[in-house]
Design a protein around this motif. Structure first.
Motif, PDB file in Angstrom:
ATOM      1  N   SER A 132      -0.836   7.977  -7.946  1.00  0.00           N
ATOM      2  CA  SER A 132      -1.523   9.277  -7.849  1.00  0.00           C
ATOM      3  C   SER A 132      -2.616   9.441  -8.900  1.00  0.00           C
ATOM      4  CB  SER A 132      -0.521  10.429  -7.892  1.00  0.00           C
ATOM      5  OG  SER A 132       0.577  10.099  -8.682  1.00  0.00           O
ATOM      6  N   ALA A 133      -3.136   8.319  -9.435  1.00  0.00           N
ATOM      7  CA  ALA A 133      -4.244   8.393 -10.402  1.00  0.00           C
ATOM      8  C   ALA A 133      -5.533   8.665  -9.627  1.00  0.00           C
ATOM      9  CB  ALA A 133      -4.342   7.100 -11.191  1.00  0.00           C
ATOM     10  N   HIS A 134      -5.771   9.946  -9.342  1.00  0.00           N
ATOM     11  CA  HIS A 134      -6.911  10.305  -8.493  1.00  0.00           C
ATOM     12  C   HIS A 134      -8.230   9.812  -9.062  1.00  0.00           C
ATOM     13  CE1 HIS A 134      -4.995  12.591  -5.308  1.00  0.00           C
ATOM     14  NE2 HIS A 134      -4.090  12.898  -6.223  1.00  0.00           N
ATOM     15  N   SER A 135      -9.086   9.310  -8.185  1.00  0.00           N
ATOM     16  CA  SER A 135     -10.414   8.726  -8.451  1.00  0.00           C
ATOM     17  C   SER A 135     -10.324   7.319  -9.048  1.00  0.00           C
ATOM     18  CB  SER A 135     -11.283   9.622  -9.349  1.00  0.00           C
ATOM     19  OG  SER A 135     -10.984   9.412 -10.718  1.00  0.00           O
ATOM     20  N   ALA A 136      -9.133   6.874  -9.406  1.00  0.00           N
ATOM     21  CA  ALA A 136      -8.978   5.506  -9.908  1.00  0.00           C
ATOM     22  C   ALA A 136      -7.582   4.997  -9.546  1.00  0.00           C
ATOM     23  CB  ALA A 136      -9.178   5.476 -11.412  1.00  0.00           C
ATOM     24  N   ALA A 137      -7.160   5.280  -8.312  1.00  0.00           N
ATOM     25  CA  ALA A 137      -5.792   4.932  -7.912  1.00  0.00           C
ATOM     26  C   ALA A 137      -5.655   3.428  -7.683  1.00  0.00           C
ATOM     27  CB  ALA A 137      -5.435   5.690  -6.642  1.00  0.00           C
ATOM     28  N   ARG A 138      -4.435   2.955  -7.833  1.00  0.00           N
ATOM     29  CA  ARG A 138      -4.133   1.549  -7.554  1.00  0.00           C
ATOM     30  C   ARG A 138      -3.304   1.446  -6.289  1.00  0.00           C
ATOM     31  NH1 ARG A 138      -3.424  -2.524 -12.016  1.00  0.00           N
ATOM     32  NH2 ARG A 138      -5.169  -2.028 -13.343  1.00  0.00           N
ATOM     33  N   ILE A 139      -3.562   0.403  -5.509  1.00  0.00           N
ATOM     34  CA  ILE A 139      -2.773   0.199  -4.296  1.00  0.00           C
ATOM     35  C   ILE A 139      -1.411  -0.348  -4.700  1.00  0.00           C
ATOM     36  CG2 ILE A 139      -2.589  -1.120  -2.144  1.00  0.00           C
ATOM     37  CD1 ILE A 139      -5.652  -1.078  -2.010  1.00  0.00           C
ATOM     38  N   GLU A 140      -0.351   0.279  -4.180  1.00  0.00           N
ATOM     39  CA  GLU A 140       0.999  -0.199  -4.483  1.00  0.00           C
ATOM     40  C   GLU A 140       1.573  -1.005  -3.329  1.00  0.00           C
ATOM     41  OE1 GLU A 140       3.269   2.963  -6.662  1.00  0.00           O
ATOM     42  OE2 GLU A 140       2.317   1.558  -8.069  1.00  0.00           O
ATOM     43  N   ASP A 141       1.277  -0.569  -2.110  1.00  0.00           N
ATOM     44  CA  ASP A 141       1.832  -1.289  -0.962  1.00  0.00           C
ATOM     45  C   ASP A 141       1.018  -0.961   0.292  1.00  0.00           C
ATOM     46  OD1 ASP A 141       3.567  -3.012   0.285  1.00  0.00           O
ATOM     47  OD2 ASP A 141       5.099  -1.482   0.692  1.00  0.00           O
ATOM     48  N   ILE A 142       0.969  -1.934   1.206  1.00  0.00           N
ATOM     49  CA  ILE A 142       0.371  -1.691   2.521  1.00  0.00           C
ATOM     50  C   ILE A 142       1.352  -2.222   3.554  1.00  0.00           C
ATOM     51  CG2 ILE A 142      -1.590  -2.145   4.058  1.00  0.00           C
ATOM     52  CD1 ILE A 142      -3.310  -2.681   1.601  1.00  0.00           C
ATOM     53  N   PRO A 143       2.233  -1.345   4.078  1.00  0.00           N
ATOM     54  CA  PRO A 143       3.173  -1.833   5.085  1.00  0.00           C
ATOM     55  C   PRO A 143       2.394  -2.252   6.335  1.00  0.00           C
ATOM     56  CG  PRO A 143       3.767   0.374   4.277  1.00  0.00           C
ATOM     57  CD  PRO A 143       2.403   0.079   3.771  1.00  0.00           C
ATOM     58  N   PRO A 144       2.544  -3.511   6.764  1.00  0.00           N
ATOM     59  CA  PRO A 144       1.691  -3.999   7.855  1.00  0.00           C
ATOM     60  C   PRO A 144       2.162  -3.600   9.269  1.00  0.00           C
ATOM     61  CG  PRO A 144       3.005  -5.796   6.967  1.00  0.00           C
ATOM     62  CD  PRO A 144       3.372  -4.575   6.185  1.00  0.00           C
ATOM     63  N   PHE A 202     -11.651   1.969   0.348  1.00  0.00           N
ATOM     64  CA  PHE A 202     -11.829   2.842  -0.807  1.00  0.00           C
ATOM     65  C   PHE A 202     -10.793   3.952  -0.920  1.00  0.00           C
ATOM     66  CE2 PHE A 202     -14.873   6.402  -2.419  1.00  0.00           C
ATOM     67  CZ  PHE A 202     -14.752   6.068  -3.750  1.00  0.00           C
ATOM     68  N   GLN A 203      -9.933   4.121   0.094  1.00  0.00           N
ATOM     69  CA  GLN A 203      -9.044   5.298   0.102  1.00  0.00           C
ATOM     70  C   GLN A 203      -7.602   4.940   0.401  1.00  0.00           C
ATOM     71  OE1 GLN A 203      -9.114   7.104   4.296  1.00  0.00           O
ATOM     72  NE2 GLN A 203     -11.262   7.155   3.755  1.00  0.00           N
ATOM     73  N   THR A 263      -8.704   7.907  -4.025  1.00  0.00           N
ATOM     74  CA  THR A 263      -9.714   6.841  -3.934  1.00  0.00           C
ATOM     75  C   THR A 263      -9.488   5.848  -5.069  1.00  0.00           C
ATOM     76  OG1 THR A 263     -11.389   8.014  -5.238  1.00  0.00           O
ATOM     77  CG2 THR A 263     -11.445   8.339  -2.843  1.00  0.00           C
ATOM     78  N   LEU A 264     -10.085   4.663  -4.887  1.00  0.00           N
ATOM     79  CA  LEU A 264      -9.738   3.520  -5.735  1.00  0.00           C
ATOM     80  C   LEU A 264     -10.757   3.217  -6.824  1.00  0.00           C
ATOM     81  CD1 LEU A 264      -8.736   1.105  -2.815  1.00  0.00           C
ATOM     82  CD2 LEU A 264      -7.283   2.733  -4.038  1.00  0.00           C
ATOM     83  N   GLY A 265     -11.692   4.142  -7.089  1.00  0.00           N
ATOM     84  CA  GLY A 265     -12.753   3.841  -8.053  1.00  0.00           C
ATOM     85  C   GLY A 265     -13.951   3.261  -7.325  1.00  0.00           C
ATOM     86  N   ARG A 266     -15.143   3.450  -7.917  1.00  0.00           N
ATOM     87  CA  ARG A 266     -16.373   3.012  -7.251  1.00  0.00           C
ATOM     88  C   ARG A 266     -16.314   1.510  -6.956  1.00  0.00           C
ATOM     89  NH1 ARG A 266     -20.533   6.521  -6.939  1.00  0.00           N
ATOM     90  NH2 ARG A 266     -20.893   5.207  -5.124  1.00  0.00           N
TER      91      ARG A 266
END
Ligand code: ADP
Ligand code: ASP
Ligand code: MG
Length: 412
Positions: free
Chosen positions: A106-118, A137-138, A148-151
């Motif tokens: 939940s680090a808004h504007s610089a969030a990190r991806i934790e998981d992408i369930p396929p 980016f989102q 979003t994940l940062g510019r």
């Protein structure tokens, strides 16, 4: 079916015509038998416009609403790309981050991806869909808010999908035909590299080469993603562009692989702080608690028990840094005469894994800058890079002079 990830940056989807051109490239890969995940950026200029609108509306904005606004550019291009593919009779569907879902912190504007369930996208592939177009980016936070994940974050979306879907390759289509020895917009002599090691790309990206977002290179390195950078404007062969790969996969390389630069640096100085043990700790704790990412640091020579402390940080954090040290002064934690911010600086860096085994790179770098009459204000080094902070007006000159001196226009 093997999966391929294809990412198209802002200039590659800037107009309906360019979206059509990108869609044709996607069609070529579908015809080869791939299930394709297309990651799109917003049309070029769009994200900047949205960021500007947020700042005008609310200077100290709520980052959750910033994300709600600035993520929207990608929604448009994802839908348009899916429609374009459908017009070409390619079965395609668009997905916003939360629909996949791209789960982030939940680090808004610089969030990190934790998981992408396929599973969701895989189920659609199993039903015959050939292309999943995903808004880059989102993502979505554990609280269910858009992040979003940062510019430059669409690069990271692409690599994260390649890892999650075990893709055969992650192709980053952009407005240059690969990774160069320096930004080709700054040096006409920049040379395209056929291959570059993950570690070198990581340093170049984090030192300002915006061709790939730093985090995307970190992820590719960790998950062994085959990462390629290539042009969306030229016809492409299978070995086009630049492959970012393990050091062992590169036969010959120059000691210095590339020159990076960043204009987004500011130099700040605390004038006349007490020169005694614990002072640096107090200053930099205050800055860190204030959310300032300090990069370079120098402590000047002390006189009569007082010294000046200088650091660099991103230009958009100057106000935050100022507040952090002023608050610390008010609270009696530190004492200084004044704080000076200089935004007219730039950071120039040389990067290369060859530096591990070659000495003299720093000496040569400093000589080259001195021969051009460029004063070095701050220096930092690591095992494979040397960075200097200089007057911004000399940035291009420094990049070109270093590129010449290390003979980067020639292959090893
Ligand atoms: P996209 O919109 O496709 O993500 P970016 O603008 O983010 O594209 O990144 C591509 C740009 O990166 C190029 O146009 C180029 O000016 C810049 N760049 C900086 N350093 C390098 C480098 N070493 N090699 C290639 N491009 C670079
Ligand atoms: N559109 C976003 C940006 O401009 C993300 C990206 O293009 O990678 O930063
Ligand atoms: Mg980019």
């Amino acid at each position: 079916m093997p999966v391929l990830v294809m990412k198209f940056g802002g200039t590659s989807v800037a107009t309906l015509d360019r979206i059509r051109r990108a869609a044709k490239r996607v069609g070529v890969e579908v015809a080869k038998g791939y299930d394709v995940i297309v990651i799109v950026s917003a049309m070029s200029g769009k994200t900047n416009e949205l960021v500007g609108w947020v700042g005008e509306t609310s200077p100290l904005f709520d980052a959750r609403e910033y994300d709600a606004v600035v993520s929207s550019g990608e929604n448009v291009t994802a839908g348009l790309m899916a429609l374009t593919l459908q017009e070409m009779d390619v079965p395609a569907r668009s997905w916003q981050g939360w629909q996949v879902p791209v789960q982030t912190t939940s680090a808004h504007s610089a969030a990190r991806i934790e998981d992408i369930p396929p599973e969701n996208i895989m189920a659609k592939f199993a039903e015959g869909m050939k292309v999943a177009v995903v808004a880059g980016f989102q993502g979505v936070s554990p609280e269910g808010r858009i992040t979003t994940l940062g510019r430059g974050g669409s690069d990271t979306t692409a690599v994260a999908f390649a890892a999650a879907f075990n893709a055969e390759r992650c192709d980053i289509y952009t407005d240059v035909d690969g990774v160069y020895t320096t930004d080709p917009r700054v040096s006409a002599k920049a040379r395209k590299l056929d291959r570059i090691a993950f570690e070198e790309m990581l340093e170049l990206a984090s030192l300002g080469a915006k061709v790939l977002q730093t985090r995307s290179v970190e992820l590719a390195m960790r998950y062994k993603v085959k990462l390629r950078v290539l042009s969306s404007f030229e016809e492409q062969s299978d070995d086009a562009g630049t492959l970012v790969c393990d050091e062992e996969e590169i036969m010959e390389s120059n000691v210095v692989a590339g020159v990076a630069f960043s204009r987004d640096e500011a130099k700040m100085t605390l004038v006349s702080v007490a020169d005694r043990p614990g002072i640096a700790a107090k200053i930099f704790t205050a800055l860190s608690d204030g959310g300032v990412n300090v990069d370079m640091i120098v402590q000047n020579i002390a006189e009569e028990g007082r010294t000046d402390m200088t650091w660099s940080c991103p230009t958009d954090q100057v106000a935050r840094a100022q507040k952090a040290v002023e608050d610390a002064k008010t609270d009696g934690i530190i004492n200084y005469q004044e704080v000076i911010a200089d935004r007219d600086v730039a950071k120039v860096s040389v990067v290369g894994i060859g530096m591990r085994s070659h000495t003299g790179v720093a000496a040569k770098m400093f000589e080259v800058l001195s021969a051009e009459g460029i004063n070095i204000q701050v220096i930092t080094t690591s095992e494979i890079k040397i960075s200097v902070l200089i007057d911004r007006k000399y940035m291009e000159l420094a990049v070109q002079a270093l590129h010449d001196a290390f003979e980067l226009e020639k292959a090893a």
